[in-house]
Structure formats: C-alpha cells, structure tokens
Enzyme design. Structure first.
Site, short mmCIF file in Angstrom:
data_model
loop_
_atom_site.label_atom_id
_atom_site.label_comp_id
_atom_site.label_asym_id
_atom_site.label_seq_id
_atom_site.Cartn_x
_atom_site.Cartn_y
_atom_site.Cartn_z
N ARG A 135 2.92 -0.20 10.89
CA ARG A 135 3.99 -0.01 11.87
C ARG A 135 4.49 -1.48 12.59
O ARG A 135 5.73 -1.38 12.84
CB ARG A 135 3.64 1.04 12.69
CG ARG A 135 3.77 2.33 12.22
CD ARG A 135 2.99 3.35 13.08
NE ARG A 135 1.51 3.25 13.11
CZ ARG A 135 0.65 4.06 13.65
NH1 ARG A 135 0.93 4.92 14.40
NH2 ARG A 135 -0.62 3.49 13.18
N ASP B 61 -13.65 15.07 -2.18
CA ASP B 61 -13.71 16.36 -2.74
C ASP B 61 -15.17 16.40 -3.30
O ASP B 61 -15.83 15.48 -3.37
CB ASP B 61 -12.62 16.59 -3.65
CG ASP B 61 -12.25 18.01 -4.03
OD1 ASP B 61 -13.19 19.04 -4.06
OD2 ASP B 61 -11.01 18.35 -3.78
N ASP C 70 -3.63 4.33 -1.75
CA ASP C 70 -4.24 4.93 -0.64
C ASP C 70 -4.45 6.32 -0.58
O ASP C 70 -3.69 6.69 0.30
CB ASP C 70 -3.87 4.21 0.79
CG ASP C 70 -4.79 4.52 1.87
OD1 ASP C 70 -6.19 4.62 1.57
OD2 ASP C 70 -4.60 4.01 2.88
N LEU C 71 -4.92 7.09 -1.47
CA LEU C 71 -5.22 8.41 -1.53
C LEU C 71 -6.34 8.71 -0.68
O LEU C 71 -6.46 10.20 -0.37
CB LEU C 71 -5.15 9.13 -2.92
CG LEU C 71 -3.83 8.54 -3.68
CD1 LEU C 71 -3.89 9.26 -4.96
CD2 LEU C 71 -2.48 9.07 -2.79
N LYS C 72 -7.18 8.10 -0.52
CA LYS C 72 -8.43 8.38 0.34
C LYS C 72 -9.06 9.69 -0.19
O LYS C 72 -9.23 10.90 0.48
CB LYS C 72 -8.33 8.64 1.76
CG LYS C 72 -7.58 7.40 2.68
CD LYS C 72 -7.62 7.62 4.18
CE LYS C 72 -7.53 6.41 4.76
NZ LYS C 72 -5.96 5.79 4.56
N LYS D 270 0.84 -1.41 0.05
CA LYS D 270 0.08 -0.01 -0.09
C LYS D 270 0.80 1.40 0.08
O LYS D 270 1.75 1.52 0.93
CB LYS D 270 -0.98 -0.05 1.08
CG LYS D 270 -1.70 1.28 1.30
CD LYS D 270 -2.74 1.20 2.46
CE LYS D 270 -2.30 1.63 3.71
NZ LYS D 270 -2.45 3.23 3.83
N PRO E 88 -17.73 15.87 -6.59
CA PRO E 88 -17.90 14.69 -7.24
C PRO E 88 -16.94 14.94 -8.34
O PRO E 88 -16.30 13.69 -9.04
CB PRO E 88 -19.25 14.79 -7.60
CG PRO E 88 -20.07 15.18 -6.45
CD PRO E 88 -19.20 16.47 -5.83
N ASN E 89 -17.15 16.23 -9.23
CA ASN E 89 -16.31 16.13 -10.60
C ASN E 89 -14.81 15.88 -10.21
O ASN E 89 -14.14 15.18 -11.13
CB ASN E 89 -16.64 17.74 -10.95
CG ASN E 89 -15.95 17.69 -12.35
OD1 ASN E 89 -16.18 17.08 -13.30
ND2 ASN E 89 -15.09 18.74 -12.49
N THR E 90 -14.37 16.50 -9.20
CA THR E 90 -12.87 16.46 -9.13
C THR E 90 -12.54 14.98 -8.63
O THR E 90 -11.31 14.59 -9.00
CB THR E 90 -12.64 17.38 -7.64
OG1 THR E 90 -13.08 18.79 -7.99
CG2 THR E 90 -11.14 17.41 -7.29
N ARG F 80 -3.00 -5.49 14.94
CA ARG F 80 -2.06 -5.48 15.78
C ARG F 80 -1.76 -6.86 16.18
O ARG F 80 -2.60 -7.53 16.97
CB ARG F 80 -2.31 -4.64 17.14
CG ARG F 80 -2.23 -2.95 16.92
CD ARG F 80 -0.56 -2.60 16.38
NE ARG F 80 -0.52 -1.09 15.99
CZ ARG F 80 -0.91 -0.72 14.49
NH1 ARG F 80 -1.18 -1.72 13.81
NH2 ARG F 80 -0.77 0.55 14.47
N GLN G 68 -3.99 3.77 16.44
CA GLN G 68 -5.13 2.85 16.08
C GLN G 68 -5.90 2.51 17.51
O GLN G 68 -5.35 2.18 18.48
CB GLN G 68 -4.86 1.68 15.48
CG GLN G 68 -3.90 1.54 14.12
CD GLN G 68 -4.72 2.09 13.06
OE1 GLN G 68 -5.87 2.72 13.41
NE2 GLN G 68 -4.31 2.09 11.97
N THR H 294 -9.84 4.01 11.29
CA THR H 294 -9.68 3.04 12.37
C THR H 294 -9.06 3.80 13.56
O THR H 294 -8.92 3.15 14.89
CB THR H 294 -8.74 1.71 11.92
OG1 THR H 294 -7.81 2.26 11.22
CG2 THR H 294 -9.74 1.15 11.35
O1 C5P Z 1 0.69 1.49 11.10
P1 C5P Z 1 -0.44 0.82 10.90
O2 C5P Z 1 -0.68 -0.58 10.85
O3 C5P Z 1 -1.39 1.27 11.91
O4 C5P Z 1 -0.93 1.43 9.28
C1 C5P Z 1 -2.29 1.28 9.04
C2 C5P Z 1 -2.42 2.01 7.69
O5 C5P Z 1 -3.81 1.73 7.18
C3 C5P Z 1 -2.08 3.40 7.46
O6 C5P Z 1 -1.32 3.50 6.51
C4 C5P Z 1 -3.36 4.24 7.32
O7 C5P Z 1 -3.32 5.30 6.45
C5 C5P Z 1 -4.32 3.28 6.71
N1 C5P Z 1 -5.73 3.24 7.05
C6 C5P Z 1 -6.24 3.13 8.55
N2 C5P Z 1 -7.70 3.34 8.59
C7 C5P Z 1 -8.35 3.44 7.82
C8 C5P Z 1 -8.01 3.37 6.32
C9 C5P Z 1 -6.57 3.58 6.12
O8 C5P Z 1 -5.37 3.10 9.51
N3 C5P Z 1 -9.51 3.60 8.06
#
Ligand code: C5P
Length: 233
Positions: free
Chosen positions: A210, A64, A59-61, A32, A66-68, A179, A189, A118
């Site tokens: 992480r 914005d 993962d750019l989330k 990712k 709709p058009n953008t 985790r 988290q 999360t």
């Molecule tokens: O380091 P860790 O395992 O917490 O990383 C989780 C990854 O998932 C991060 O890259 C974070 O941007 C992504 N993420 C998230 N919660 C979301 C969507 C994506 O933690 N709802």
C-alpha cells in the site's frame, strides 16, 4: 547484494497493475502476486508478469493437510515463480511434505514459511489460543521450518535480529510490515519498520504494498524505496 524490494501487487485487476509494472520495468526486480490477483486472474497472470521480466513471488500462504499442500506445490511447480509461501503453523509434517515436493519438482524454488502474520499482535494471537509473545511464537515456528528444511521465512522486521541470531546465515528473511518514514498509520500492519531499518536489521527482502500502490506516483515511491535500500538507477 543489498536487501531488495518486492512490490506486493495487491490491486483488483490486471488493468490497474499494468501502468505500475510498465513504469517499473528495468528498475524493480521482484513482484509479489497474492491471493487477490491469483484468485482473479490465475496462473496465466503469473506467466504474464514473468514475461514482463519480473521475478514472481507467489504468495498463496498454503495451509492444509500435508498431502494437499505437497500436491499443490507440485501443481504450481511448472509456473515461472521464484518464491512460494506456506504457513509454518501447518506443522512439521506439512512443511516437510511441501519441501520434498519442491525439491523433486523445482529445486531452484525458494519455499518461504510464513511465521506470524505481521497484522497480528499479542492480543490477536491470544484470541487464537496462542498465549506466547509474538517474538517467541515466531522463533518457535522458525525452528520448526528450519527443521523441515525450509530455506526462507516471512516475518515482521521486528523479529529479524532474533532470527538472524538463531538461524544459519543463508536463510532468506522476507519482511512485510514496512512503512516508509513519515507514513501516517500502518493500515492493518501492527509490527512495522522503515525500509532502511528493516535492511539494517538483516532482512534479505522487504515486501511493500500500500505505501507504493496508494502513492500519487507509485513508480516514484518504489524507486525512492530502492534508493533508500542502496540500489542505484
Ligand atoms: O500493503 P502492505 O505493504 O501492508 O502489504 C504487505 C503484503 O505482505 C500483503 O500482500 C500481505 O498479504 C503480505 N504479508 C503480510 N504479512 C505476512 C505475510 C505476508 O503482510 N506475515
């Protein structure tokens, strides 16, 4: 197919990522690339990671008007990516516009709707004016995404069972907030599970950053998670 691991490549530079990727070629399938690496290195880095043989989850989330968002999906379509995220709280019209753009440009690309981050619990949600419980808000946003035609969602592993019960079986559920057992603390988290628990609950993919990147031997940590998920070799 067992639940698969996606490595969240949240490191500052391509030099920091290189040894980890090299060691995981052939065993890890998905990487990712998030805002940190994309902002630093751009589309070229996406091509670089794909050229190493990994499937790329970008993962750019997007969030914005709709058009953008639709135009951004069109701009990203030529990249070698298998998954792309957008925020479901952008609303039905934004989700539908993104879906049309994806179907027209990259029918094979899995658009994933992010439900509730999360890192957010009920108190954090309430601060933004959302007084629903996190699980209720996730269900509401999942229904919105499904109505807009999205085939995948990002949610906490704690909500997977709820979503499995309400959505078609072929919807892909991708869960960060993982985790491994014995890990102390969840960093930022808040809604977490172990890899095996998330797989058992019905996650299609788990995203782990992480716990792998901060391990003494990141490649070994990734392989241990793959083994926990039932992947051999
Ligand atoms: O380091 P860790 O395992 O917490 O990383 C989780 C990854 O998932 C991060 O890259 C974070 O941007 C992504 N993420 C998230 N919660 C979301 C969507 C994506 O933690 N709802």
């Amino acid at each position: 197919m067992p639940c698969d691991l996606i490595l969240a490549l949240d490191v500052p530079t391509r030099e920091a990522a290189a040894p980890i990727l090299r060691q995981l070629q052939g065993s890890l399938r998905w990487v990712k690339i998030g805002l940190q690496m994309f902002t630093a290195h751009g589309p070229d880095y996406v091509r670089e990671v794909a050229d190493l043989g990994f499937n790329v989850f970008l993962d750019l989330k997007l969030h914005d008007i709709p058009n953008t968002v639709a135009k951004s999906v069109e701009s990203l379509a030529p990249l070698p990516i298998g998954m792309l995220t957008l925020h479901t709280c952008g609303g039905r019209e934004m989700l539908a516009a993104a879906r049309v753009a994806q179907q027209q440009t990259r029918p094979d690309l899995l658009l994933l709707g992010v439900t509730v981050l999360t890192s957010m619990d009920a108190a954090a949600l309430a601060e933004t004016g959302v007084t629903a419980a996190p699980a209720d808000q996730v269900a509401r946003l999942a229904d919105l995404a499904a109505a807009a035609g999205l085939c995948g969602l990002v949610c906490s592993p704690l909500e997977v069972a709820l979503l499995r019960a309400r959505l078609p079986a072929d919807v892909q559920l991708v869960t960060p907030g993982i985790r491994p057992a014995g890990e102390s603390g969840g960093d930022d988290q808040k809604r977490v599970m172990t890899p095996a628990e998330a797989a058992h609950a019905g996650s299609s993919y788990i995203v782990v950053g992480r716990p792998i990147l901060k391990a003494k031997d990141p490649a070994a940590a990734a392989r241990a998670i793959l083994a926990e998920l039932g992947w051999k070799g």
